[in-house]
Design an enzyme around this catalytic site. Structure first.
Site, PDB file in Angstrom:
ATOM      1  N   GLY A  43      55.966 -16.657 112.740  1.00 45.84           N
ATOM      2  CA  GLY A  43      56.790 -16.557 111.530  1.00 45.84           C
ATOM      3  C   GLY A  43      57.116 -17.867 110.841  1.00 45.84           C
ATOM      4  O   GLY A  43      57.244 -17.909 109.621  1.00 45.84           O
ATOM      5  N   ASP A  99      61.547 -18.314 111.105  1.00 51.79           N
ATOM      6  CA  ASP A  99      61.540 -17.806 109.736  1.00 51.79           C
ATOM      7  C   ASP A  99      62.888 -17.235 109.323  1.00 51.79           C
ATOM      8  O   ASP A  99      63.364 -17.471 108.220  1.00 51.79           O
ATOM      9  CB  ASP A  99      60.403 -16.783 109.539  1.00 51.79           C
ATOM     10  CG  ASP A  99      60.375 -15.690 110.610  1.00 51.79           C
ATOM     11  OD1 ASP A  99      61.267 -15.671 111.482  1.00 51.79           O
ATOM     12  OD2 ASP A  99      59.452 -14.861 110.575  1.00 51.79           O
ATOM     13  N   ASP A 102      68.109 -12.824 112.193  1.00 56.46           N
ATOM     14  CA  ASP A 102      68.454 -11.418 111.949  1.00 56.46           C
ATOM     15  C   ASP A 102      69.517 -11.019 112.981  1.00 56.46           C
ATOM     16  O   ASP A 102      70.693 -11.304 112.790  1.00 56.46           O
ATOM     17  CB  ASP A 102      67.162 -10.585 112.034  1.00 56.46           C
ATOM     18  CG  ASP A 102      67.368  -9.112 111.720  1.00 56.46           C
ATOM     19  OD1 ASP A 102      68.444  -8.747 111.231  1.00 56.46           O
ATOM     20  OD2 ASP A 102      66.445  -8.310 111.964  1.00 56.46           O
ATOM     21  N   LYS A 131      70.051 -13.384 107.471  1.00 54.68           N
ATOM     22  CA  LYS A 131      70.536 -12.097 106.947  1.00 54.68           C
ATOM     23  C   LYS A 131      72.050 -12.015 107.047  1.00 54.68           C
ATOM     24  O   LYS A 131      72.629 -12.402 108.062  1.00 54.68           O
ATOM     25  CB  LYS A 131      69.897 -10.931 107.714  1.00 54.68           C
ATOM     26  CG  LYS A 131      68.474 -10.666 107.293  1.00 54.68           C
ATOM     27  CD  LYS A 131      67.955  -9.347 107.821  1.00 54.68           C
ATOM     28  CE  LYS A 131      66.461  -9.252 107.529  1.00 54.68           C
ATOM     29  NZ  LYS A 131      65.827  -8.101 108.183  1.00 54.68           N
ATOM     30  N   PHE A 152      64.653  -5.700 104.618  1.00 49.14           N
ATOM     31  CA  PHE A 152      63.402  -6.156 105.226  1.00 49.14           C
ATOM     32  C   PHE A 152      62.580  -6.916 104.198  1.00 49.14           C
ATOM     33  O   PHE A 152      62.255  -6.381 103.142  1.00 49.14           O
ATOM     34  CB  PHE A 152      62.617  -4.975 105.790  1.00 49.14           C
ATOM     35  CG  PHE A 152      61.436  -5.420 106.588  1.00 49.14           C
ATOM     36  CD1 PHE A 152      61.596  -5.876 107.891  1.00 49.14           C
ATOM     37  CD2 PHE A 152      60.170  -5.430 106.038  1.00 49.14           C
ATOM     38  CE1 PHE A 152      60.504  -6.322 108.631  1.00 49.14           C
ATOM     39  CE2 PHE A 152      59.068  -5.872 106.771  1.00 49.14           C
ATOM     40  CZ  PHE A 152      59.244  -6.316 108.064  1.00 49.14           C
ATOM     41  N   VAL A 153      62.238  -8.165 104.511  1.00 49.35           N
ATOM     42  CA  VAL A 153      61.492  -9.003 103.567  1.00 49.35           C
ATOM     43  C   VAL A 153      60.172  -9.474 104.183  1.00 49.35           C
ATOM     44  O   VAL A 153      60.019  -9.520 105.405  1.00 49.35           O
ATOM     45  CB  VAL A 153      62.327 -10.229 103.119  1.00 49.35           C
ATOM     46  CG1 VAL A 153      63.529  -9.789 102.315  1.00 49.35           C
ATOM     47  CG2 VAL A 153      62.758 -11.078 104.316  1.00 49.35           C
ATOM     48  N   ASP A 159      56.161 -11.293 108.268  1.00 50.34           N
ATOM     49  CA  ASP A 159      55.134 -10.249 108.245  1.00 50.34           C
ATOM     50  C   ASP A 159      55.708  -8.850 108.284  1.00 50.34           C
ATOM     51  O   ASP A 159      56.856  -8.637 108.690  1.00 50.34           O
ATOM     52  CB  ASP A 159      54.220 -10.409 109.460  1.00 50.34           C
ATOM     53  CG  ASP A 159      54.910  -9.986 110.753  1.00 50.34           C
ATOM     54  OD1 ASP A 159      55.946 -10.591 111.091  1.00 50.34           O
ATOM     55  OD2 ASP A 159      54.430  -9.035 111.400  1.00 50.34           O
ATOM     56  N   ARG A 165      51.942 -12.506 105.664  1.00 56.86           N
ATOM     57  CA  ARG A 165      52.479 -13.841 105.945  1.00 56.86           C
ATOM     58  C   ARG A 165      52.017 -14.862 104.918  1.00 56.86           C
ATOM     59  O   ARG A 165      52.688 -15.843 104.646  1.00 56.86           O
ATOM     60  CB  ARG A 165      52.029 -14.320 107.328  1.00 56.86           C
ATOM     61  CG  ARG A 165      52.584 -13.537 108.494  1.00 56.86           C
ATOM     62  CD  ARG A 165      52.320 -14.301 109.797  1.00 56.86           C
ATOM     63  NE  ARG A 165      52.408 -13.458 110.981  1.00 56.86           N
ATOM     64  CZ  ARG A 165      53.540 -13.159 111.613  1.00 56.86           C
ATOM     65  NH1 ARG A 165      54.679 -13.632 111.167  1.00 56.86           N
ATOM     66  NH2 ARG A 165      53.533 -12.403 112.680  1.00 56.86           N
TER      67      ARG A 165
HETATM   68  P1  IMP Z   1      66.166 -11.539 115.553  1.00 58.40           P
HETATM   69  O1  IMP Z   1      65.807 -11.827 116.990  1.00 58.40           O
HETATM   70  O2  IMP Z   1      66.641 -10.124 115.362  1.00 58.40           O
HETATM   71  O3  IMP Z   1      67.092 -12.554 114.934  1.00 58.40           O
HETATM   72  O4  IMP Z   1      64.826 -11.489 114.750  1.00 58.40           O
HETATM   73  C1  IMP Z   1      64.112 -12.567 114.457  1.00 58.40           C
HETATM   74  C2  IMP Z   1      62.657 -12.197 114.300  1.00 58.40           C
HETATM   75  O5  IMP Z   1      62.463 -10.878 113.778  1.00 58.40           O
HETATM   76  C3  IMP Z   1      62.088 -13.148 113.286  1.00 58.40           C
HETATM   77  O6  IMP Z   1      61.494 -14.234 113.934  1.00 58.40           O
HETATM   78  C4  IMP Z   1      61.087 -12.287 112.544  1.00 58.40           C
HETATM   79  O7  IMP Z   1      59.823 -12.407 113.165  1.00 58.40           O
HETATM   80  C5  IMP Z   1      61.566 -10.879 112.699  1.00 58.40           C
HETATM   81  N1  IMP Z   1      62.277 -10.387 111.489  1.00 58.40           N
HETATM   82  C6  IMP Z   1      63.606 -10.178 111.325  1.00 58.40           C
HETATM   83  N2  IMP Z   1      63.891  -9.735 110.095  1.00 58.40           N
HETATM   84  C7  IMP Z   1      62.702  -9.662 109.435  1.00 58.40           C
HETATM   85  C8  IMP Z   1      62.338  -9.277 108.083  1.00 58.40           C
HETATM   86  O8  IMP Z   1      63.152  -8.909 107.232  1.00 58.40           O
HETATM   87  N3  IMP Z   1      61.015  -9.335 107.810  1.00 58.40           N
HETATM   88  C9  IMP Z   1      60.054  -9.738 108.699  1.00 58.40           C
HETATM   89  N4  IMP Z   1      60.362 -10.113 109.954  1.00 58.40           N
HETATM   90  C10 IMP Z   1      61.671 -10.070 110.325  1.00 58.40           C
HETATM   91 MG    MG Z   2      57.693 -11.402 112.947  1.00 52.05          MG
END
Ligand code: IMP
Ligand code: MG
Length: 183
Positions: A43, A99, A102, A131, A152-153, A159, A165
């Site tokens: 990412g 990237d 979340d 986010k 979701f972006v 991706d 990407r």
């Molecule tokens: P987290 O562990 O929930 O903070 O998620 C982080 C990972 O989820 C990031 O490195 C992304 O690969 C993926 N991710 C989270 N939100 C999005 C989104 O809106 N679009 C694409 N990938 C996302």
């Molecule tokens: Mg990803």
């Protein structure tokens, strides 16, 4: 690819202008310190390439490959490390680059492993996007490009099922291109 977009949140010129500011902050904070930037694959690939070329400090680059999404548009909460070895960063200041922040689980899991196993001088976090939502774990990014809503972006490294990407912008997908689970 462009026909599949519902909206554009940030065009490339907007992203690059913000990277100039982030790079200035990072260069100021790490001047004179041994810095290792650890990118989280895949990412952060595009973000890293553009950001690091704006940082005019000596630094080392390492990578960690994990997956936290397993197909859909919601985080699975399970972080899988794709390699056992961690980068050698003992005594060095580590900037972890991803990237997007979340749920926070990915960055928290990597930060905690680096701190427990690698003896870094410090660990800070940098994400292109953050986010606006409650995190599921204790984690905050120290450098953030843009804050976005809980949607979701894709693009600029982010991706959907491995694709998009390489879009040079950040946008959302039309719902008809998001497949229901199992479809
Ligand atoms: P987290 O562990 O929930 O903070 O998620 C982080 C990972 O989820 C990031 O490195 C992304 O690969 C993926 N991710 C989270 N939100 C999005 C989104 O809106 N679009 C694409 N990938 C996302
Ligand atoms: Mg990803």
């Amino acid at each position: 690819m462009y026909n599949n977009l519902e909206s554009v949140l940030f065009h490339e010129t907007t992203i690059l202008a913000r990277l100039d500011e982030l790079a200035r902050d990072i260069s100021r904070d790490y001047a004179g310190k041994p810095l290792t930037v650890v990118m989280i694959l895949h990412g952060s690939l595009i973000f890293m390439a553009d950001l690091l070329r704006r940082i005019h400090l000596p630094l080392q680059i390492e990578s960690i490959s994990v997956s936290s999404y397993h197909g859909g548009t919601a985080s699975s909460g399970i972080i899988t490390f794709h390699q056992n070895a961690l980068p050698t960063v003992a005594g060095r200041h580590v900037l972890l680059v991803d990237d997007i922040l979340d749920t926070g689980r990915t960055l928290a899991a990597i930060r905690d492993r680096l701190l427990a196993e690698c003896q870094p001088a410090s660990v800070k976090l940098c994400t292109l996007l953050k986010k606006r939502r409650p995190r599921e774990v204790q984690v905050e990014a120290d450098y953030v490009g843009f804050e976005i809503g809980d949607e979701f972006v894709i693009g600029y490294g982010l991706d959907y099922q491995g694709e998009y990407r390489n879009l040079p912008l950040i946008g959302t997908l039309k719902t008809e291109f998001i497949h229901p689970a199992g479809a």
